[in-house]
Enzyme design. Structure first.
Site, PDB file in Angstrom:
ATOM      1  N   ALA A  71       0.764  -1.207   0.110  1.00 21.31           N
ATOM      2  CA  ALA A  71       0.153  -0.152  -0.002  1.00 21.31           C
ATOM      3  C   ALA A  71       0.875   1.087  -0.072  1.00 21.31           C
ATOM      4  O   ALA A  71       0.490   2.291  -0.407  1.00 21.31           O
ATOM      5  CB  ALA A  71      -0.837   0.002   1.206  1.00 21.31           C
ATOM      6  N   THR A  72       2.084   1.078   0.374  1.00 18.78           N
ATOM      7  CA  THR A  72       2.936   2.252   0.471  1.00 18.78           C
ATOM      8  C   THR A  72       3.247   2.763  -1.141  1.00 18.78           C
ATOM      9  O   THR A  72       3.151   3.972  -1.438  1.00 18.78           O
ATOM     10  CB  THR A  72       4.120   2.226   1.050  1.00 18.78           C
ATOM     11  OG1 THR A  72       3.941   1.745   2.376  1.00 18.78           O
ATOM     12  CG2 THR A  72       5.264   3.118   0.996  1.00 18.78           C
ATOM     13  N   ASN A 151      -5.125   3.878  11.002  1.00 16.01           N
ATOM     14  CA  ASN A 151      -4.496   2.835  11.361  1.00 16.01           C
ATOM     15  C   ASN A 151      -4.028   2.717  12.992  1.00 16.01           C
ATOM     16  O   ASN A 151      -3.399   1.797  13.535  1.00 16.01           O
ATOM     17  CB  ASN A 151      -3.359   2.558  10.508  1.00 16.01           C
ATOM     18  CG  ASN A 151      -2.487   3.841  10.176  1.00 16.01           C
ATOM     19  OD1 ASN A 151      -2.886   4.792   9.633  1.00 16.01           O
ATOM     20  ND2 ASN A 151      -1.274   3.993  10.933  1.00 16.01           N
ATOM     21  N   GLN A 179      -6.970  -0.534   6.146  1.00 11.34           N
ATOM     22  CA  GLN A 179      -7.386  -1.202   7.649  1.00 11.34           C
ATOM     23  C   GLN A 179      -8.797  -1.450   7.333  1.00 11.34           C
ATOM     24  O   GLN A 179      -9.394  -1.961   8.225  1.00 11.34           O
ATOM     25  CB  GLN A 179      -7.138   0.099   8.613  1.00 11.34           C
ATOM     26  CG  GLN A 179      -5.663   0.092   8.995  1.00 11.34           C
ATOM     27  CD  GLN A 179      -4.897  -0.776   9.594  1.00 11.34           C
ATOM     28  OE1 GLN A 179      -5.438  -1.975  10.191  1.00 11.34           O
ATOM     29  NE2 GLN A 179      -3.618  -0.990   9.392  1.00 11.34           N
ATOM     30  N   SER A 199      -3.519  -3.459   1.166  1.00 14.53           N
ATOM     31  CA  SER A 199      -2.275  -4.128   1.210  1.00 14.53           C
ATOM     32  C   SER A 199      -2.510  -5.664   1.763  1.00 14.53           C
ATOM     33  O   SER A 199      -3.472  -5.773   2.576  1.00 14.53           O
ATOM     34  CB  SER A 199      -1.571  -3.425   2.449  1.00 14.53           C
ATOM     35  OG  SER A 199      -0.436  -4.069   2.796  1.00 14.53           O
ATOM     36  N   HIS A 201      -1.031  -7.721   3.522  1.00 16.66           N
ATOM     37  CA  HIS A 201      -0.514  -8.345   4.623  1.00 16.66           C
ATOM     38  C   HIS A 201      -1.408  -7.497   5.862  1.00 16.66           C
ATOM     39  O   HIS A 201      -1.078  -8.058   7.046  1.00 16.66           O
ATOM     40  CB  HIS A 201       0.870  -7.952   4.984  1.00 16.66           C
ATOM     41  CG  HIS A 201       1.434  -6.476   5.250  1.00 16.66           C
ATOM     42  ND1 HIS A 201       1.765  -6.274   6.629  1.00 16.66           N
ATOM     43  CD2 HIS A 201       1.716  -5.570   4.554  1.00 16.66           C
ATOM     44  CE1 HIS A 201       2.226  -5.008   6.607  1.00 16.66           C
ATOM     45  NE2 HIS A 201       2.134  -4.678   5.151  1.00 16.66           N
ATOM     46  N   THR A 239       8.011  -7.643 -13.802  1.00 14.45           N
ATOM     47  CA  THR A 239       7.758  -8.890 -13.667  1.00 14.45           C
ATOM     48  C   THR A 239       6.858  -9.365 -12.647  1.00 14.45           C
ATOM     49  O   THR A 239       7.119  -9.271 -11.443  1.00 14.45           O
ATOM     50  CB  THR A 239       8.629 -10.015 -13.856  1.00 14.45           C
ATOM     51  OG1 THR A 239       9.509  -9.846 -14.934  1.00 14.45           O
ATOM     52  CG2 THR A 239       8.237 -11.437 -14.084  1.00 14.45           C
ATOM     53  N   CYS A 324       5.135   4.891  15.156  1.00 17.72           N
ATOM     54  CA  CYS A 324       5.855   3.418  14.745  1.00 17.72           C
ATOM     55  C   CYS A 324       6.459   3.799  13.222  1.00 17.72           C
ATOM     56  O   CYS A 324       7.292   2.936  13.082  1.00 17.72           O
ATOM     57  CB  CYS A 324       4.789   2.575  15.084  1.00 17.72           C
ATOM     58  SG  CYS A 324       3.361   2.933  14.413  1.00 17.72           S
TER      59      CYS A 324
HETATM   60  C1  LIG Z   1       0.158  -0.699   6.679  1.00 16.61           C
HETATM   61  C2  LIG Z   1      -0.448   0.672   5.993  1.00 16.61           C
HETATM   62  C3  LIG Z   1      -0.108   1.097   4.987  1.00 16.61           C
HETATM   63  C4  LIG Z   1       1.118   0.577   4.036  1.00 16.61           C
HETATM   64  O1  LIG Z   1       0.906  -0.795   3.767  1.00 16.61           O
HETATM   65  P1  LIG Z   1       2.216  -1.432   3.102  1.00 16.61           P
HETATM   66  O2  LIG Z   1       1.732  -2.519   2.212  1.00 16.61           O
HETATM   67  O3  LIG Z   1       3.074  -2.056   4.541  1.00 16.61           O
HETATM   68  O4  LIG Z   1       3.309  -0.597   2.474  1.00 16.61           O
HETATM   69  C5  LIG Z   1      -0.700   2.227   4.135  1.00 16.61           C
HETATM   70  N1  LIG Z   1      -1.748   2.712   4.750  1.00 16.61           N
HETATM   71  C6  LIG Z   1      -2.431   1.998   6.218  1.00 16.61           C
HETATM   72  C7  LIG Z   1      -3.450   2.916   6.691  1.00 16.61           C
HETATM   73  C8  LIG Z   1      -1.669   0.956   6.686  1.00 16.61           C
HETATM   74  O5  LIG Z   1      -2.046   0.822   7.917  1.00 16.61           O
END
Ligand SMILES: *Cc1c(COP(=O)(O)O)cnc(C)c1O
Length: 383
Positions: A71-72, A151, A179, A199, A201, A239, A324
Protein backbone atom coordinates in the site's frame (compact mmCIF):
# COMPACT_ATOMS: atom_id res chain seq x y z
CA UNK A 1 3.71 -13.84 23.34
CA UNK A 2 0.23 -12.43 22.79
CA UNK A 3 0.07 -10.85 19.34
CA UNK A 4 -2.17 -7.78 19.38
CA UNK A 5 -0.56 -5.83 16.55
CA UNK A 6 -2.73 -6.84 13.60
CA UNK A 7 -2.96 -3.24 12.38
CA UNK A 8 0.81 -3.36 11.79
CA UNK A 9 0.68 -6.74 10.06
CA UNK A 10 -1.53 -9.81 10.26
CA UNK A 11 -0.06 -13.30 10.55
CA UNK A 12 -0.18 -15.10 7.21
CA UNK A 13 -3.37 -17.19 7.10
CA UNK A 14 -2.19 -20.85 7.11
CA UNK A 15 -4.54 -21.65 4.22
CA UNK A 16 -2.97 -18.80 2.23
CA UNK A 17 0.54 -20.02 3.07
CA UNK A 18 -0.35 -23.53 1.87
CA UNK A 19 -1.76 -22.35 -1.42
CA UNK A 20 1.21 -20.02 -2.00
CA UNK A 21 3.60 -22.90 -1.39
CA UNK A 22 1.67 -25.03 -3.89
CA UNK A 23 2.01 -22.29 -6.52
CA UNK A 24 5.72 -21.87 -5.81
CA UNK A 25 6.29 -25.62 -6.23
CA UNK A 26 4.06 -26.19 -9.27
CA UNK A 27 6.32 -26.86 -12.28
CA UNK A 28 3.49 -25.82 -14.61
CA UNK A 29 3.64 -22.24 -13.24
CA UNK A 30 7.41 -21.64 -13.39
CA UNK A 31 7.51 -18.98 -16.06
CA UNK A 32 7.25 -15.27 -16.67
CA UNK A 33 3.52 -14.46 -16.62
CA UNK A 34 4.10 -12.13 -19.60
CA UNK A 35 5.29 -15.00 -21.80
CA UNK A 36 2.98 -16.49 -24.41
CA UNK A 37 4.02 -20.15 -23.96
CA UNK A 38 1.94 -22.60 -21.93
CA UNK A 39 3.58 -22.09 -18.49
CA UNK A 40 3.51 -18.32 -19.01
CA UNK A 41 -0.19 -18.48 -19.83
CA UNK A 42 -0.84 -20.71 -16.79
CA UNK A 43 0.93 -18.24 -14.50
CA UNK A 44 -1.10 -15.43 -16.06
CA UNK A 45 -4.36 -17.32 -15.47
CA UNK A 46 -3.38 -17.76 -11.82
CA UNK A 47 -2.77 -14.00 -11.54
CA UNK A 48 -6.06 -13.16 -13.26
CA UNK A 49 -7.96 -15.29 -10.72
CA UNK A 50 -6.27 -13.29 -7.95
CA UNK A 51 -7.15 -10.05 -9.72
CA UNK A 52 -10.84 -11.02 -9.72
CA UNK A 53 -10.80 -11.85 -6.01
CA UNK A 54 -9.15 -8.51 -5.16
CA UNK A 55 -11.65 -6.66 -7.38
CA UNK A 56 -14.53 -8.36 -5.54
CA UNK A 57 -13.11 -7.32 -2.16
CA UNK A 58 -12.96 -3.70 -3.37
CA UNK A 59 -16.26 -3.63 -5.28
CA UNK A 60 -14.46 -2.96 -8.56
CA UNK A 61 -13.92 -4.68 -11.90
CA UNK A 62 -10.80 -6.83 -12.40
CA UNK A 63 -9.53 -4.44 -15.10
CA UNK A 64 -9.17 -1.74 -12.45
CA UNK A 65 -6.75 -3.69 -10.26
CA UNK A 66 -3.10 -2.58 -10.52
CA UNK A 67 -0.89 -4.86 -8.43
CA UNK A 68 1.92 -3.17 -6.47
CA UNK A 69 4.47 -4.09 -3.81
CA UNK A 70 2.08 -2.94 -1.08
CA UNK A 71 0.00 0.00 0.00
CA UNK A 72 2.93 2.37 0.40
CA UNK A 73 3.53 2.00 -3.31
CA UNK A 74 -0.20 2.03 -4.11
CA UNK A 75 -0.63 5.31 -2.19
CA UNK A 76 2.36 6.89 -3.94
CA UNK A 77 1.20 5.69 -7.36
CA UNK A 78 -2.39 6.76 -6.79
CA UNK A 79 -1.56 10.23 -5.50
CA UNK A 80 1.54 11.18 -7.49
CA UNK A 81 0.34 9.35 -10.62
CA UNK A 82 -3.02 11.15 -10.60
CA UNK A 83 -1.55 14.55 -9.71
CA UNK A 84 1.04 14.43 -12.48
CA UNK A 85 -1.38 13.10 -15.07
CA UNK A 86 -3.91 15.81 -14.27
CA UNK A 87 -1.38 18.62 -13.71
CA UNK A 88 -2.67 20.56 -16.73
CA UNK A 89 -6.03 20.91 -14.97
CA UNK A 90 -4.60 22.17 -11.69
CA UNK A 91 -2.01 21.60 -9.03
CA UNK A 92 -3.98 21.51 -5.79
CA UNK A 93 -4.66 18.49 -3.55
CA UNK A 94 -6.76 17.98 -0.43
CA UNK A 95 -5.75 15.48 2.26
CA UNK A 96 -5.64 15.28 6.05
CA UNK A 97 -2.83 15.51 8.55
CA UNK A 98 -3.98 12.20 10.07
CA UNK A 99 -3.23 10.07 7.00
CA UNK A 100 -0.73 7.22 6.91
CA UNK A 101 2.86 8.40 6.38
CA UNK A 102 2.86 7.05 2.81
CA UNK A 103 -0.01 9.41 1.89
CA UNK A 104 1.43 12.35 3.82
CA UNK A 105 4.87 11.96 2.31
CA UNK A 106 3.57 11.45 -1.23
CA UNK A 107 1.70 14.75 -0.84
CA UNK A 108 4.81 16.41 0.63
CA UNK A 109 6.79 15.21 -2.37
CA UNK A 110 4.29 16.97 -4.64
CA UNK A 111 4.47 20.09 -2.47
CA UNK A 112 8.21 20.19 -3.09
CA UNK A 113 7.45 19.97 -6.82
CA UNK A 114 5.16 22.99 -6.67
CA UNK A 115 1.72 21.57 -5.87
CA UNK A 116 -0.41 23.26 -3.22
CA UNK A 117 -1.81 20.91 -0.57
CA UNK A 118 -4.63 21.66 1.86
CA UNK A 119 -3.95 19.69 5.04
CA UNK A 120 -7.27 19.19 6.82
CA UNK A 121 -7.33 18.52 10.53
CA UNK A 122 -9.68 16.07 12.15
CA UNK A 123 -11.84 16.72 15.16
CA UNK A 124 -10.86 15.47 18.62
CA UNK A 125 -12.85 12.35 17.80
CA UNK A 126 -10.64 11.70 14.76
CA UNK A 127 -13.37 12.44 12.21
CA UNK A 128 -12.72 14.61 9.17
CA UNK A 129 -15.70 16.90 8.57
CA UNK A 130 -17.07 16.41 5.02
CA UNK A 131 -18.08 20.10 5.05
CA UNK A 132 -14.42 21.02 5.56
CA UNK A 133 -13.50 18.86 2.58
CA UNK A 134 -16.15 20.54 0.46
CA UNK A 135 -14.87 23.97 1.54
CA UNK A 136 -11.28 23.02 0.70
CA UNK A 137 -12.03 22.02 -2.90
CA UNK A 138 -11.00 24.74 -5.38
CA UNK A 139 -11.34 25.03 -9.17
CA UNK A 140 -7.75 23.77 -9.52
CA UNK A 141 -8.15 20.80 -7.14
CA UNK A 142 -7.23 17.60 -8.97
CA UNK A 143 -7.36 15.02 -6.17
CA UNK A 144 -8.74 14.43 -2.68
CA UNK A 145 -7.03 11.66 -0.66
CA UNK A 146 -8.53 10.51 2.65
CA UNK A 147 -8.33 7.20 4.47
CA UNK A 148 -11.28 4.91 5.26
CA UNK A 149 -10.07 3.63 8.65
CA UNK A 150 -7.28 5.24 10.63
CA UNK A 151 -4.48 2.80 11.40
CA UNK A 152 -3.75 4.24 14.84
CA UNK A 153 -7.23 4.80 16.25
CA UNK A 154 -9.51 2.70 14.03
CA UNK A 155 -11.77 5.74 13.42
CA UNK A 156 -13.98 5.21 10.34
CA UNK A 157 -14.51 8.18 8.03
CA UNK A 158 -17.78 8.76 6.20
CA UNK A 159 -16.46 7.67 2.80
CA UNK A 160 -19.92 7.67 1.25
CA UNK A 161 -20.42 11.36 2.07
CA UNK A 162 -16.90 12.21 0.89
CA UNK A 163 -17.44 10.25 -2.34
CA UNK A 164 -20.71 12.02 -3.04
CA UNK A 165 -19.29 15.50 -2.54
CA UNK A 166 -16.12 14.83 -4.57
CA UNK A 167 -18.21 13.39 -7.41
CA UNK A 168 -20.49 16.40 -7.31
CA UNK A 169 -17.45 18.68 -7.71
CA UNK A 170 -15.94 16.30 -10.29
CA UNK A 171 -12.74 15.78 -8.28
CA UNK A 172 -11.36 12.23 -8.05
CA UNK A 173 -11.26 10.69 -4.57
CA UNK A 174 -8.43 8.38 -3.51
CA UNK A 175 -9.03 6.27 -0.39
CA UNK A 176 -6.41 4.38 1.60
CA UNK A 177 -8.61 1.43 2.57
CA UNK A 178 -5.82 -0.72 4.03
CA UNK A 179 -7.34 -1.01 7.52
CA UNK A 180 -10.89 -1.35 6.17
CA UNK A 181 -10.27 -4.42 4.04
CA UNK A 182 -11.79 -7.51 5.65
CA UNK A 183 -13.15 -5.40 8.52
CA UNK A 184 -15.63 -3.02 6.93
CA UNK A 185 -17.59 -3.57 3.72
CA UNK A 186 -15.93 -1.81 0.77
CA UNK A 187 -17.86 -1.05 -2.41
CA UNK A 188 -15.92 1.62 -4.23
CA UNK A 189 -18.41 2.10 -7.04
CA UNK A 190 -21.34 2.57 -4.70
CA UNK A 191 -19.26 4.85 -2.47
CA UNK A 192 -18.04 6.78 -5.52
CA UNK A 193 -14.38 6.21 -4.77
CA UNK A 194 -12.16 6.59 -7.83
CA UNK A 195 -8.88 5.11 -6.55
CA UNK A 196 -8.40 2.77 -3.59
CA UNK A 197 -5.28 1.31 -1.94
CA UNK A 198 -5.05 -2.17 -0.41
CA UNK A 199 -2.29 -4.17 1.27
CA UNK A 200 -2.36 -7.99 1.44
CA UNK A 201 -0.54 -8.30 4.77
CA UNK A 202 -3.24 -6.34 6.57
CA UNK A 203 -5.88 -8.99 5.80
CA UNK A 204 -4.10 -12.33 6.18
CA UNK A 205 -2.10 -12.26 2.95
CA UNK A 206 1.65 -12.09 2.40
CA UNK A 207 3.79 -9.02 3.10
CA UNK A 208 5.19 -7.26 0.04
CA UNK A 209 2.11 -7.12 -2.19
CA UNK A 210 -0.84 -4.79 -2.55
CA UNK A 211 -2.98 -3.07 -5.12
CA UNK A 212 -4.14 0.29 -6.37
CA UNK A 213 -7.70 -0.26 -7.55
CA UNK A 214 -9.12 2.17 -10.11
CA UNK A 215 -12.69 2.78 -11.14
CA UNK A 216 -11.83 2.47 -14.83
CA UNK A 217 -14.97 4.33 -15.88
CA UNK A 218 -13.69 7.36 -14.03
CA UNK A 219 -9.90 7.06 -14.08
CA UNK A 220 -8.77 5.98 -17.51
CA UNK A 221 -5.14 6.80 -17.01
CA UNK A 222 -2.62 7.98 -14.43
CA UNK A 223 1.11 8.57 -14.81
CA UNK A 224 3.26 5.57 -13.80
CA UNK A 225 6.11 6.01 -11.32
CA UNK A 226 8.30 3.36 -13.01
CA UNK A 227 9.02 2.77 -16.66
CA UNK A 228 10.06 -0.14 -18.82
CA UNK A 229 7.30 -2.71 -19.23
CA UNK A 230 3.71 -3.21 -20.31
CA UNK A 231 2.65 -5.09 -17.17
CA UNK A 232 -0.41 -3.73 -15.36
CA UNK A 233 -1.26 -1.66 -18.45
CA UNK A 234 2.11 0.06 -18.13
CA UNK A 235 1.02 1.62 -14.81
CA UNK A 236 3.28 -0.67 -12.81
CA UNK A 237 5.87 -2.33 -15.04
CA UNK A 238 7.94 -5.25 -13.80
CA UNK A 239 7.58 -9.06 -13.81
CA UNK A 240 4.60 -10.03 -11.67
CA UNK A 241 5.25 -12.32 -8.65
CA UNK A 242 2.75 -15.14 -9.31
CA UNK A 243 2.85 -16.69 -5.82
CA UNK A 244 2.54 -13.34 -4.03
CA UNK A 245 -0.46 -12.27 -6.09
CA UNK A 246 -2.04 -15.71 -5.70
CA UNK A 247 -1.63 -15.32 -1.92
CA UNK A 248 -3.26 -11.90 -1.99
CA UNK A 249 -6.14 -13.31 -4.05
CA UNK A 250 -6.78 -16.24 -1.70
CA UNK A 251 -6.63 -13.90 1.31
CA UNK A 252 -9.05 -11.49 -0.42
CA UNK A 253 -11.51 -14.31 -1.15
CA UNK A 254 -11.38 -15.47 2.48
CA UNK A 255 -11.78 -11.88 3.74
CA UNK A 256 -14.82 -11.30 1.50
CA UNK A 257 -16.45 -14.58 2.55
CA UNK A 258 -15.82 -14.00 6.24
CA UNK A 259 -16.88 -10.34 6.34
CA UNK A 260 -20.25 -11.15 7.98
CA UNK A 261 -18.54 -13.45 10.52
CA UNK A 262 -15.15 -12.18 11.69
CA UNK A 263 -15.71 -8.45 12.33
CA UNK A 264 -18.60 -8.94 14.81
CA UNK A 265 -16.60 -11.55 16.71
CA UNK A 266 -13.49 -9.33 16.77
CA UNK A 267 -15.60 -6.34 17.85
CA UNK A 268 -16.96 -8.35 20.80
CA UNK A 269 -13.41 -9.26 21.88
CA UNK A 270 -12.35 -5.64 21.51
CA UNK A 271 -15.25 -4.55 23.75
CA UNK A 272 -14.20 -7.17 26.29
CA UNK A 273 -10.65 -5.77 26.22
CA UNK A 274 -11.74 -2.12 26.40
CA UNK A 275 -13.97 -2.73 29.39
CA UNK A 276 -10.96 -3.96 31.35
CA UNK A 277 -8.55 -1.27 30.05
CA UNK A 278 -10.90 1.63 30.71
CA UNK A 279 -11.72 0.35 34.20
CA UNK A 280 -8.13 1.18 35.20
CA UNK A 281 -8.08 4.73 36.59
CA UNK A 282 -6.52 7.35 34.33
CA UNK A 283 -6.97 5.29 31.18
CA UNK A 284 -8.72 7.04 28.29
CA UNK A 285 -9.82 5.85 24.87
CA UNK A 286 -8.49 7.71 21.81
CA UNK A 287 -10.78 8.36 18.85
CA UNK A 288 -14.53 8.23 18.40
CA UNK A 289 -16.16 5.78 20.83
CA UNK A 290 -18.42 4.08 18.30
CA UNK A 291 -17.36 5.07 14.80
CA UNK A 292 -14.42 2.72 14.84
CA UNK A 293 -13.51 -0.41 12.93
CA UNK A 294 -13.73 -3.65 14.91
CA UNK A 295 -10.07 -4.30 15.58
CA UNK A 296 -8.37 -1.30 17.22
CA UNK A 297 -8.36 0.01 20.80
CA UNK A 298 -5.98 2.93 21.36
CA UNK A 299 -5.67 4.13 24.96
CA UNK A 300 -3.68 6.73 26.86
CA UNK A 301 -2.47 5.93 30.35
CA UNK A 302 -2.18 9.09 32.44
CA UNK A 303 0.78 9.45 34.74
CA UNK A 304 2.99 6.69 33.43
CA UNK A 305 5.97 7.22 31.20
CA UNK A 306 5.66 5.85 27.68
CA UNK A 307 8.91 3.96 27.51
CA UNK A 308 8.42 2.24 30.89
CA UNK A 309 4.90 1.29 29.87
CA UNK A 310 6.20 -0.32 26.70
CA UNK A 311 8.78 -2.29 28.68
CA UNK A 312 6.18 -3.40 31.21
CA UNK A 313 3.95 -4.66 28.40
CA UNK A 314 6.74 -6.71 26.85
CA UNK A 315 4.69 -9.93 26.97
CA UNK A 316 2.16 -8.48 24.52
CA UNK A 317 3.03 -7.36 21.01
CA UNK A 318 1.37 -3.93 20.74
CA UNK A 319 2.29 -0.57 19.23
CA UNK A 320 3.25 2.46 21.28
CA UNK A 321 2.15 6.04 20.79
CA UNK A 322 5.45 7.19 19.40
CA UNK A 323 5.17 7.27 15.64
CA UNK A 324 5.93 3.67 14.79
CA UNK A 325 6.09 4.56 11.11
CA UNK A 326 8.96 7.02 11.41
CA UNK A 327 11.39 4.83 13.32
CA UNK A 328 12.04 7.49 15.96
CA UNK A 329 10.31 8.32 19.20
CA UNK A 330 8.52 11.47 18.12
CA UNK A 331 4.99 11.37 19.47
CA UNK A 332 2.36 10.24 16.98
CA UNK A 333 1.08 13.22 14.94
CA UNK A 334 -2.30 11.49 14.70
CA UNK A 335 -2.70 11.40 18.49
CA UNK A 336 -1.50 15.02 18.76
CA UNK A 337 -4.30 16.00 16.35
CA UNK A 338 -6.77 14.44 18.78
CA UNK A 339 -5.57 16.99 21.33
CA UNK A 340 -3.09 14.88 23.27
CA UNK A 341 0.12 16.55 24.40
CA UNK A 342 3.50 14.97 23.61
CA UNK A 343 3.70 13.13 26.89
CA UNK A 344 0.18 11.71 26.63
CA UNK A 345 0.80 10.64 23.05
CA UNK A 346 3.92 8.81 24.18
CA UNK A 347 1.97 7.11 26.99
CA UNK A 348 -0.50 5.66 24.52
CA UNK A 349 -0.84 2.05 23.41
CA UNK A 350 -2.57 0.61 20.36
CA UNK A 351 -4.01 -2.87 20.78
CA UNK A 352 -5.12 -4.34 17.45
CA UNK A 353 -6.96 -7.65 17.20
CA UNK A 354 -7.31 -10.10 14.34
CA UNK A 355 -9.01 -13.26 13.17
CA UNK A 356 -6.68 -15.43 15.27
CA UNK A 357 -7.29 -13.50 18.52
CA UNK A 358 -8.96 -15.53 21.31
CA UNK A 359 -10.92 -14.52 24.42
CA UNK A 360 -8.22 -16.17 26.52
CA UNK A 361 -5.54 -13.95 24.94
CA UNK A 362 -7.67 -10.87 25.58
CA UNK A 363 -8.08 -11.78 29.25
CA UNK A 364 -4.34 -12.39 29.66
CA UNK A 365 -3.47 -9.15 27.85
CA UNK A 366 -5.87 -7.21 30.08
CA UNK A 367 -4.31 -8.75 33.19
CA UNK A 368 -0.78 -7.87 31.98
CA UNK A 369 -1.94 -4.29 31.33
CA UNK A 370 -3.60 -3.92 34.76
CA UNK A 371 -0.54 -5.29 36.49
CA UNK A 372 1.86 -3.11 34.44
CA UNK A 373 -0.01 0.12 35.16
CA UNK A 374 -0.39 -0.50 38.88
CA UNK A 375 3.26 -1.56 39.12
CA UNK A 376 4.47 1.61 37.34
CA UNK A 377 2.26 3.81 39.48
CA UNK A 378 3.62 2.22 42.65
CA UNK A 379 7.14 2.96 41.43
CA UNK A 380 6.38 6.59 40.63
CA UNK A 381 3.28 7.56 42.62
CA UNK A 382 3.88 11.27 42.18
CA UNK A 383 4.00 11.11 38.38
C1 LIG B 1 0.12 -0.60 6.70
C2 LIG B 1 -0.52 0.57 6.08
C3 LIG B 1 -0.04 1.10 4.87
C4 LIG B 1 1.22 0.59 4.20
O1 LIG B 1 1.04 -0.68 3.65
P1 LIG B 1 2.30 -1.55 3.18
O2 LIG B 1 1.70 -2.58 2.31
O3 LIG B 1 2.90 -2.11 4.42
O4 LIG B 1 3.23 -0.66 2.45
C5 LIG B 1 -0.72 2.17 4.31
N1 LIG B 1 -1.82 2.68 4.90
C6 LIG B 1 -2.30 2.20 6.06
C7 LIG B 1 -3.53 2.81 6.64
C8 LIG B 1 -1.67 1.14 6.69
O5 LIG B 1 -2.16 0.67 7.85
Amino acid sequence: MIYLDHAASTPLDPQVAESMAAVMRDPALQANPSSSHAPGRAARACIEAARSAVATLAGATPAGVVFTSGATEANNLGIIGTARFRAVRGRHLVTSAAEHASVREACRCLEREGWAVTWLECGRDGLVDPAAVAAAIRPDTTLVSLMAVNNETGVVQDIEALGALCRQRDVPLHVDAVQAAGREPIDMRREQVDLLSLSAHKFGGPRGVGALVLDTDRVARIQPLYHGGAQERGLRPGTLPTHQLHGMGVAAAIASARLPLDPPRIAALRTRLEERLLAVSGVRLNGHATRRACHIANVTVAGVEGESLQLALEEIAVSAGSACDSGNDDPSPVLMLLGLDREAARSSVRFSLGVSTTAEEIDRAAAVFEHAVSHLRRLAPAA
